[in-house]
Design an enzyme around this catalytic site. Structure first.
Site, PDB file in Angstrom:
ATOM      1  N   GLY A   1      62.142  56.537   2.590  1.00  0.00           N
ATOM      2  CA  GLY A   1      60.958  57.276   2.605  1.00  0.00           C
ATOM      3  C   GLY A   1      61.144  58.775   2.741  1.00  0.00           C
ATOM      4  O   GLY A   1      62.375  59.268   2.529  1.00  0.00           O
ATOM      5  N   SER A   2      60.549  59.382   3.691  1.00  0.00           N
ATOM      6  CA  SER A   2      60.596  60.871   3.742  1.00  0.00           C
ATOM      7  C   SER A   2      61.671  61.061   4.652  1.00  0.00           C
ATOM      8  O   SER A   2      61.749  60.608   5.474  1.00  0.00           O
ATOM      9  CB  SER A   2      59.340  61.783   3.921  1.00  0.00           C
ATOM     10  OG  SER A   2      58.945  61.246   5.267  1.00  0.00           O
ATOM     11  N   THR A   3      61.916  62.419   4.650  1.00  0.00           N
ATOM     12  CA  THR A   3      63.111  62.779   5.557  1.00  0.00           C
ATOM     13  C   THR A   3      62.429  63.221   6.914  1.00  0.00           C
ATOM     14  O   THR A   3      63.037  62.656   7.836  1.00  0.00           O
ATOM     15  CB  THR A   3      64.075  64.275   5.058  1.00  0.00           C
ATOM     16  OG1 THR A   3      64.464  64.111   3.887  1.00  0.00           O
ATOM     17  CG2 THR A   3      64.882  64.750   5.969  1.00  0.00           C
TER      18      THR A   3
ATOM     19  N   THR B   1      60.100  61.548   8.266  1.00  0.00           N
ATOM     20  CA  THR B   1      59.772  60.099   8.838  1.00  0.00           C
ATOM     21  C   THR B   1      61.415  59.484   9.297  1.00  0.00           C
ATOM     22  O   THR B   1      61.190  59.110  10.323  1.00  0.00           O
ATOM     23  CB  THR B   1      59.229  59.020   8.115  1.00  0.00           C
ATOM     24  OG1 THR B   1      57.820  59.710   7.472  1.00  0.00           O
ATOM     25  CG2 THR B   1      58.682  57.944   8.744  1.00  0.00           C
ATOM     26  N   GLY B   2      62.307  59.868   8.405  1.00  0.00           N
ATOM     27  CA  GLY B   2      63.600  59.380   8.783  1.00  0.00           C
ATOM     28  C   GLY B   2      64.076  59.870  10.315  1.00  0.00           C
ATOM     29  O   GLY B   2      64.764  59.291  11.046  1.00  0.00           O
TER      30      GLY B   2
ATOM     31  N   GLU C   1      67.483  55.772   3.586  1.00  0.00           N
ATOM     32  CA  GLU C   1      67.205  56.398   2.257  1.00  0.00           C
ATOM     33  C   GLU C   1      66.086  57.677   2.149  1.00  0.00           C
ATOM     34  O   GLU C   1      64.867  56.998   2.267  1.00  0.00           O
ATOM     35  CB  GLU C   1      67.137  55.351   1.157  1.00  0.00           C
ATOM     36  CG  GLU C   1      68.087  54.425   1.136  1.00  0.00           C
ATOM     37  CD  GLU C   1      69.706  54.959   0.405  1.00  0.00           C
ATOM     38  OE1 GLU C   1      69.595  56.352  -0.031  1.00  0.00           O
ATOM     39  OE2 GLU C   1      70.293  53.917   0.453  1.00  0.00           O
TER      40      GLU C   1
ATOM     41  N   CYS D   1      62.833  59.089  -6.008  1.00  0.00           N
ATOM     42  CA  CYS D   1      63.802  59.779  -5.222  1.00  0.00           C
ATOM     43  C   CYS D   1      64.903  60.405  -5.956  1.00  0.00           C
ATOM     44  O   CYS D   1      65.193  61.488  -5.415  1.00  0.00           O
ATOM     45  CB  CYS D   1      64.282  58.798  -4.190  1.00  0.00           C
ATOM     46  SG  CYS D   1      65.212  57.189  -4.844  1.00  0.00           S
TER      47      CYS D   1
HETATM   48  P1  NAD Z   1      56.889  58.252   4.145  1.00  0.00           P
HETATM   49  O1  NAD Z   1      58.073  58.628   4.750  1.00  0.00           O
HETATM   50  O2  NAD Z   1      55.794  58.829   4.300  1.00  0.00           O
HETATM   51  O3  NAD Z   1      56.632  56.730   4.544  1.00  0.00           O
HETATM   52  C1  NAD Z   1      57.591  55.889   4.133  1.00  0.00           C
HETATM   53  C2  NAD Z   1      57.404  54.460   5.138  1.00  0.00           C
HETATM   54  O4  NAD Z   1      57.477  54.892   6.531  1.00  0.00           O
HETATM   55  C3  NAD Z   1      55.672  53.939   5.041  1.00  0.00           C
HETATM   56  O5  NAD Z   1      56.004  52.718   4.896  1.00  0.00           O
HETATM   57  C4  NAD Z   1      55.231  54.556   6.250  1.00  0.00           C
HETATM   58  O6  NAD Z   1      53.926  53.838   6.911  1.00  0.00           O
HETATM   59  C5  NAD Z   1      56.350  54.523   7.455  1.00  0.00           C
HETATM   60  N1  NAD Z   1      56.299  55.561   8.373  1.00  0.00           N
HETATM   61  C6  NAD Z   1      55.479  56.387   8.607  1.00  0.00           C
HETATM   62  N2  NAD Z   1      55.547  56.996   9.786  1.00  0.00           N
HETATM   63  C7  NAD Z   1      56.414  56.363  10.436  1.00  0.00           C
HETATM   64  C8  NAD Z   1      57.163  56.165  11.820  1.00  0.00           C
HETATM   65  N3  NAD Z   1      56.876  57.228  12.809  1.00  0.00           N
HETATM   66  N4  NAD Z   1      57.829  55.379  12.010  1.00  0.00           N
HETATM   67  C9  NAD Z   1      58.435  54.428  11.074  1.00  0.00           C
HETATM   68  N5  NAD Z   1      57.800  54.070   9.723  1.00  0.00           N
HETATM   69  C10 NAD Z   1      56.921  55.304   9.416  1.00  0.00           C
HETATM   70  O7  NAD Z   1      57.344  58.380   2.627  1.00  0.00           O
HETATM   71  P2  NAD Z   1      56.393  58.200   1.343  1.00  0.00           P
HETATM   72  O8  NAD Z   1      55.688  59.426   1.205  1.00  0.00           O
HETATM   73  O9  NAD Z   1      56.004  56.649   1.356  1.00  0.00           O
HETATM   74  O10 NAD Z   1      57.775  57.921   0.060  1.00  0.00           O
HETATM   75  C11 NAD Z   1      57.961  59.215  -0.421  1.00  0.00           C
HETATM   76  C12 NAD Z   1      59.322  59.978   0.026  1.00  0.00           C
HETATM   77  O11 NAD Z   1      60.303  58.917   0.094  1.00  0.00           O
HETATM   78  C13 NAD Z   1      59.830  60.932  -0.806  1.00  0.00           C
HETATM   79  O12 NAD Z   1      60.496  61.942   0.028  1.00  0.00           O
HETATM   80  C14 NAD Z   1      60.988  60.398  -1.452  1.00  0.00           C
HETATM   81  O13 NAD Z   1      62.112  61.205  -1.937  1.00  0.00           O
HETATM   82  C15 NAD Z   1      61.550  59.335  -0.606  1.00  0.00           C
HETATM   83  N6  NAD Z   1      62.250  58.081  -1.157  1.00  0.00           N
HETATM   84  C16 NAD Z   1      63.755  58.060  -0.918  1.00  0.00           C
HETATM   85  C17 NAD Z   1      64.336  57.070  -1.427  1.00  0.00           C
HETATM   86  C18 NAD Z   1      65.764  56.825  -1.549  1.00  0.00           C
HETATM   87  O14 NAD Z   1      66.270  55.826  -1.992  1.00  0.00           O
HETATM   88  N7  NAD Z   1      66.621  57.840  -1.038  1.00  0.00           N
HETATM   89  C19 NAD Z   1      63.542  56.089  -2.317  1.00  0.00           C
HETATM   90  C20 NAD Z   1      62.288  56.349  -2.521  1.00  0.00           C
HETATM   91  C21 NAD Z   1      61.352  57.484  -1.942  1.00  0.00           C
END
Ligand code: NAD
Length: 477
Positions: A224-226, A228-229, A246, A280
């Site tokens: 997901g996003s940096t 949230t990471g 990731e 991504c």
């Molecule tokens: P996001 O970070 O908004 O959400 C990802 C997941 O995290 C969702 O399931 C969400 O419910 C969960 N989440 C939200 N807050 C949380 C918390 N505090 N603790 C734990 N989990 C939580 O990301 P998104 O908008 O779904 O995805 C888009 C982003 O993901 C883009 O930045 C993209 O580049 C990245 N991405 C990276 C890869 C990779 O392999 N590096 C692959 C796909 C997407």
């Protein structure tokens, strides 16, 4: 042809009872396609307890039996692939055809089969007169898998396939934007897996946060996003869960002088616009040498202006809408900012309301400054900025001057020159004359703020295991 009864049958297995849950819209038409269950933190606690109880027996089955069951799960995905692809297409927006929904289902079963059959041998560290030491890999325990909305099925398989293969049990939380297709795929896999080995949980962000901090979670696979990471790193301070992160990217491509634009235009286009740019490791900035600049821009604009875009269930389309309003607004804002700064919109540059609320025309932006927000921020949509350069060293410096590093690419008619240049890129992967291709045996992961940890292949199995050193007497004893 669309077989709506197979999709309805899948939905009936997983959706919330009428009058409950959260409505999930079709990304293209905005019609409601189903109701996602909204599970609570208490439901999550129960799921983790069940997964923990199921883990020892799953581990004890051994590799050969687990492999057999995971291959059967891959067969089950194949048997339901068309219905899953249609549900995915509606929920996520990606068309059935092109490198989209059917392609994603094909990747799910292919990845799972590779996970099921990849062997991770113990490593002999020392074997001499006085010492025999080995590194063996054991399951971590319960894995929490948290996924995004862009490639929801494929990324879920990337997280759960290696985890299950190594003897972990898994609690998987799909994105709140794309829960239905993920829950449906998990239900299909659970036709053949033992109870509680793989549990899907559909809830909001607090459920994700609880997974990251739960004392019985041993490993977190997060994509997901940096932003949230970073929160997950903080949440896991208490349970010390191991993390694979990731995260976001802002991949650069560099076209070196002397390259034939017509030979690379199609691959450049798909490197940037796959899944309507919501990928991504898509190319999000393209640096082109002055000597080829106009030709590359024209070739890309020619493709972008003619690529079929629309409702994903129409077999002709290969690009779809943005998945959600938030992402649509990000793309619109970044393109408007580029316009205001005097960049040239070669094609697109606006929404396509006649196609639906979340459609944006494939957009090529030329003559744009490197410090524009469309270059510096992750657009995650169908708008590619193309930056002109004249000095190759400067192009590499600009490509590397961001805080993320997921993928990158170098394009040249001289493969030797490209290979030499490739390692100058600060990224987890660098591709030569293509962008974004992945293979289940080739590790994938980011550097800098794109995260850490590797997925795929033998390295990916190690990521969902805990190493143990077994140290004993050597040959002399
Ligand atoms: P996001 O970070 O908004 O959400 C990802 C997941 O995290 C969702 O399931 C969400 O419910 C969960 N989440 C939200 N807050 C949380 C918390 N505090 N603790 C734990 N989990 C939580 O990301 P998104 O908008 O779904 O995805 C888009 C982003 O993901 C883009 O930045 C993209 O580049 C990245 N991405 C990276 C890869 C990779 O392999 N590096 C692959 C796909 C997407």
């Amino acid at each position: 042809m669309t077989d709506t009864s197979a999709v309805s049958a899948l939905l009936d297995r997983i959706q919330a009872p009428e009058g409950s849950g959260r409505d999930i819209p079709d990304a293209a038409t905005r019609e409601i396609i189903g109701r996602a269950p909204v599970q609570t933190v208490a439901d999550l606690d129960d799921a983790i307890a069940r997964a923990k109880a199921a883990q020892p027996a799953w581990e004890a089955l051994g590799h050969a039996k687990r492999s057999e069951l995971l291959l059967a799960a891959a067969d089950a995905i194949d048997a339901n692939a068309e219905a899953l692809a249609q549900l995915l297409s509606r929920e996520q927006g990606k068309p059935l055809n092109g490198p989209n929904a059917r392609f994603e289902l094909g990747a799910c079963s292919a990845w799972l089969r590779t996970n099921a059959t990849t062997v991770l041998e113990p490593e002999v560290l020392v074997d001499d007169e006085s010492l025999h030491a080995e590194l063996v890999y054991k399951p971590a325990g319960v894995v929490g898998a948290i996924g995004p909305w862009n490639w929801p099925l494929m990324i879920t398989i990337w997280q759960i396939g290696p985890s299950l293969r190594m003897g972990n049990t898994v609690v998987a939380k799909p994105s709140e934007y794309t829960p239905l297709s993920v829950l449906a795929m998990l239900a299909v896999m659970n036709e053949v897996l033992p109870a509680d080995v793989l549990i899907g949980i559909s809830g909001d962000r607090e459920v994700g946060a609880r997974i990251a901090s739960h004392p019985d979670i041993d490993k977190i696979m997060f994509t997901g996003s940096t932003a949230t990471g970073r929160k997950i790193i903080e949440s896991s301070a208490g349970n010390l869960a191991r993390l694979t992160l990731e995260l976001g990217g802002n991949d650069a491509g560099i076209v070196l002088p002397g390259t034939d634009p017509s030979a690379i235009a199609e691959d450049l286009f798909w490197g940037a616009f796959i899944n309507t740019g919501q990928t991504c490791a898509a190319m999000k900035r393209l640096y082109v040498h002055d000597s080829l600049y106009d030709e590359v821009v024209d070739a890309l604009a020619g493709i972008a202006a003619n690529v079929p875009i629309g409702n994903g269930l129409d077999e002709n389309n290969v690009l779809g809408p943005l998945q959600n309003k938030q992402q649509f607004d990000i793309v619109s804002r970044l393109v408007e900012d580029a316009k205001a700064r005097g960049a040239r919109i070669v094609t697109g540059g606006e929404a396509a309301p006649e196609l639906g609320e979340l459609f944006y025309r494939p957009t090529i932006v030329a003559d744009i400054d490197n410090d524009a927000a469309l270059v510096q921020e992750e657009q995650f949509g169908p708008a590619l900025p193309i930056i002109r350069y004249s000095d190759v060293d400067e192009a590499f410096a600009l490509a590397n001057a961001v805080d993320v590093g997921l993928g990158a690419s170098v394009w040249s008619s001289d493969p030797e020159a490209a290979r030499e240049a490739a390692t100058r890129m600060q990224s987890g992967t660098v591709w030569i004359n293509s962008h974004g291709g992945l293979h289940p045996m080739v590790p994938f992961g980011g550097v800098k703020s794109s995260g850490y940890g590797l997925e795929f292949g033998v390295a990916g199995l190690k990521s969902v295991a805990v190493p143990q050193v077994v140290s004993g007497p050597g040959r002399k004893a």
